[in-house]
Design a protein around this motif. Structure first.
Motif, short mmCIF file in Angstrom:
data_model
loop_
_atom_site.label_atom_id
_atom_site.label_comp_id
_atom_site.label_asym_id
_atom_site.label_seq_id
_atom_site.Cartn_x
_atom_site.Cartn_y
_atom_site.Cartn_z
N HIS A 210 6.69 -1.26 6.75
CA HIS A 210 7.35 -2.34 6.33
C HIS A 210 6.82 -2.72 4.91
O HIS A 210 7.71 -3.30 4.20
CB HIS A 210 7.11 -3.34 7.43
CG HIS A 210 7.80 -3.27 8.85
ND1 HIS A 210 7.41 -2.47 9.76
CD2 HIS A 210 9.10 -3.74 9.28
CE1 HIS A 210 8.25 -2.43 10.92
NE2 HIS A 210 9.30 -3.43 10.41
N VAL A 211 5.54 -2.81 4.70
CA VAL A 211 5.09 -3.36 3.35
C VAL A 211 5.54 -2.59 2.18
O VAL A 211 6.08 -3.12 1.41
CB VAL A 211 3.50 -3.37 3.49
CG1 VAL A 211 3.11 -3.80 2.21
CG2 VAL A 211 2.97 -4.44 4.60
N MET A 214 9.00 -3.38 1.84
CA MET A 214 9.11 -4.52 0.94
C MET A 214 8.84 -4.33 -0.49
O MET A 214 9.88 -4.99 -1.24
CB MET A 214 8.09 -5.63 1.48
CG MET A 214 8.26 -6.06 3.10
SD MET A 214 7.42 -7.21 3.67
CE MET A 214 7.03 -8.58 2.54
N ARG A 215 7.76 -3.65 -1.00
CA ARG A 215 7.67 -3.40 -2.24
C ARG A 215 8.68 -2.77 -2.84
O ARG A 215 8.86 -3.10 -4.27
CB ARG A 215 6.20 -2.57 -2.25
CG ARG A 215 5.84 -2.24 -3.65
CD ARG A 215 4.57 -1.57 -3.73
NE ARG A 215 3.96 -1.46 -5.11
CZ ARG A 215 2.94 -0.58 -5.47
NH1 ARG A 215 2.22 -0.27 -4.56
NH2 ARG A 215 2.51 -0.79 -6.71
N ASP A 221 5.15 -10.80 -1.41
CA ASP A 221 4.54 -11.61 -0.66
C ASP A 221 4.66 -11.08 0.82
O ASP A 221 5.59 -11.04 1.48
CB ASP A 221 4.96 -13.18 -0.49
CG ASP A 221 4.58 -13.81 -1.70
OD1 ASP A 221 3.66 -13.34 -2.69
OD2 ASP A 221 4.80 -15.08 -1.78
N VAL A 222 3.55 -10.76 1.53
CA VAL A 222 3.04 -10.44 2.94
C VAL A 222 2.66 -11.54 3.89
O VAL A 222 1.48 -11.83 3.37
CB VAL A 222 2.46 -9.10 2.87
CG1 VAL A 222 2.35 -8.61 4.41
CG2 VAL A 222 2.84 -8.09 2.13
N ARG A 223 3.68 -11.87 4.72
CA ARG A 223 2.85 -12.87 5.75
C ARG A 223 3.15 -12.40 7.15
O ARG A 223 3.90 -11.39 7.37
CB ARG A 223 3.71 -14.20 5.34
CG ARG A 223 3.57 -14.89 4.25
CD ARG A 223 4.27 -16.04 3.91
NE ARG A 223 4.23 -16.67 2.58
CZ ARG A 223 3.22 -17.58 2.03
NH1 ARG A 223 2.14 -17.84 3.01
NH2 ARG A 223 3.31 -17.84 0.91
N CYS A 251 -2.36 -3.30 3.68
CA CYS A 251 -1.35 -4.29 3.46
C CYS A 251 -1.63 -4.45 1.68
O CYS A 251 -0.65 -4.50 0.93
CB CYS A 251 -1.33 -5.61 4.01
SG CYS A 251 -0.40 -5.30 5.66
N ILE A 255 1.17 -3.38 -0.92
CA ILE A 255 2.04 -4.29 -1.67
C ILE A 255 1.77 -4.35 -3.29
O ILE A 255 2.42 -4.85 -4.04
CB ILE A 255 1.80 -5.84 -1.24
CG1 ILE A 255 3.09 -6.70 -1.49
CG2 ILE A 255 0.49 -6.48 -1.80
CD1 ILE A 255 4.40 -6.25 -1.03
N VAL A 261 -0.97 -10.79 -0.25
CA VAL A 261 -1.17 -10.95 1.30
C VAL A 261 -1.83 -12.21 1.93
O VAL A 261 -2.67 -12.70 1.02
CB VAL A 261 -2.12 -9.72 1.73
CG1 VAL A 261 -2.41 -9.55 3.29
CG2 VAL A 261 -1.71 -8.39 1.13
#
Length: 439
Positions: A210-211, A214-215, A221-223, A251, A255, A261
């Protein structure tokens, strides 16, 4: 788009996007013979317009709603407005989320056609496969033609890794759910009673996938969504810091140097007894957040014990001192008006709030709400007396306290009234703390 069998109209509200994104993540990988489309209703008016358009196209329409218990009454009013604007025999309004799970009959009586109970991924996929015909789909509650309540059984629970945590196809991203369920069955909380009192964790490899996505999309931003952040990787009440470090390290690597993170801050929190120098230094090493959220809930050991929190007041003090010493801003969740509180308990909570504020913490104040599905569902609404309100206001003016506790007082009264209107004789699990004689 012509030739559709089914149109899914999402009543898309900012407050509950996470759950809808998870459903879309499951749907985008699902192979089905049903020809369907997904449309987003950002307002009541746009939702009605989507319904009208879909009906004109000859499709069955499933309108998907998700909401928390405090929002149920307001959204029932909105549902009635949408029905006045656009409706027809091919339109089915489906309510999901914690409120529909806990109070399905109340949800039906409020105007929804179907209540989805429990985890929604497999239920939605079966609904799509059935082109909206819901009578045989597990995980639903509805009324038949005679008005009798029909329950189709429990939906299937599957590992978190089986479904995406957000949607690439519809470009809908959110904080990533890494843990579902909770072994801490606090009597005021809906989470363990919807998802069971057991942790189910998303694997580190799946989180990294998933990360990476996202990248690739330019997100930085990873939350995380989790009921208790430092419980990641654990199946007990003891933290597994090796698992936490593996999660945060991958993570951080995934990212990239321009990404960030966040861990133990919104939308998750840390239990006070889990706060340690080692844990805080892991957060400092891998994460960007300079603040953490600690769940205290009360300054009274008696009330904490009655709520089955699993920690005492001293653990809260220790957590705040450690956090401040390690350079973090500390936000402390506290609930006022807990069931069975006496004046001494209230003063203990206020004294703790003042003490923690002097240490530099900020208090995130809540009013107790008797939430459906919890052991305290039938408890009285949170009662905050005038003296307490004055003290809370003083802390707020100093910038030491924040929150929607006043609005929650109104929600609490409505929830208590609804519980009385839907009594559960012989089934109530409400266990209130004993008020000492003379209290």
């Amino acid at each position: 788009m012509g030739g559709l069998d089914l149109v899914l109209v999402l009543r898309y509200r900012k407050a509950v996007t996470y759950g809808l994104h998870v459903l879309l993540g499951a749907l985008e990988e699902h192979e089905t013979a049903t020809r369907y489309d997904v449309r987003f209703g950002d307002t009541a008016e746009s939702t009605a317009q989507h319904i009208e358009t879909a009906l004109a196209e000859g499709a069955t329409v499933l309108v998907l709603w998700s909401f928390y218990s405090p929002d149920a009454a307001a959204l029932a009013t909105e549902l009635a407005e949408i029905r006045r604007m656009a409706d027809g025999p091919g339109v089915v309004h489906v309510a999901g989320g914690v409120h529909a799970t806990a109070e399905p009959v109340q949800t039906l009586d409020a105007g929804w056609d179907v209540a989805a109970v429990g985890e929604g991924e497999t239920t939605l996929l079966r609904l799509v496969d059935a082109a909206g015909a819901y009578a045989e789909v597990p995980g639903l509650v509805y009324r038949d033609a005679a008005g009798a309540v029909v329950r189709t059984g429990r939906p299937q629970r599957r590992p978190l890794d089986d479904f995406r945590g957000f949607s690439l196809r519809w470009d809908r991203f959110n904080a990533l759910e890494i843990t579902r369920g909770c072994v801490y069955a606090c009597r005021f909380c809906q989470t363990p009673f919807m998802f069971t009192a057991k942790f189910r964790h998303r694997s580190v490899a799946n989180v990294r996938w998933h990360v990476d996505r996202m990248r690739e999309r330019g997100l930085r931003d990873v939350r995380f969504v989790t009921p208790t952040a430092l419980s990641y990787g654990s199946q007990s009440e003891e933290p597994n810091l090796a698992a936490v470090e593996e999660l945060l390290a991958t993570c951080r690597d995934g990212i990239g140097p321009d990404g960030r993170v966040f861990f133990g801050s919104f939308p998750s929190e840390i239990r006070p007894e889990h706060v340690s120098r080692e844990a805080l230094r892991l957060v400092r090493r891998y994460c960007a957040n300079t603040n953490i959220i600690v769940g205290a809930q009360s300054g009274s050991d008696r009330v904490l014990d009655a709520a089955k929190r699993g920690h005492g007041v001293e653990e809260v003090r220790r957590a705040v001192r450690l956090g401040v010493a390690e350079g973090f801003g500390i936000n402390v969740d506290m609930i006022f008006g807990m069931p069975g509180e006496d004046p001494d308990d209230v003063e203990a909570s206020l004294a703790l709030a003042r003490e923690l504020a002097e240490l530099g913490a900020r208090i995130h104040a809540h009013t107790f709400m008797p939430l459906p599905g919890t052991p305290w569902r039938d408890a009285p609404p949170g009662d905050v007396d005038p003296a307490t309100i004055r003290e809370v206001d003083r802390l707020s003016r100093r910038g030491a306290l924040y929150g929607h506790w006043q609005k929650q007082r109104d929600h609490a009264a409505r929830l208590a009234a609804a519980a009385q209107a839907y009594p559960r004789p012989g089934r109530s699990r409400t266990i209130l703390p004993t008020v000492p004689d003379g209290g």
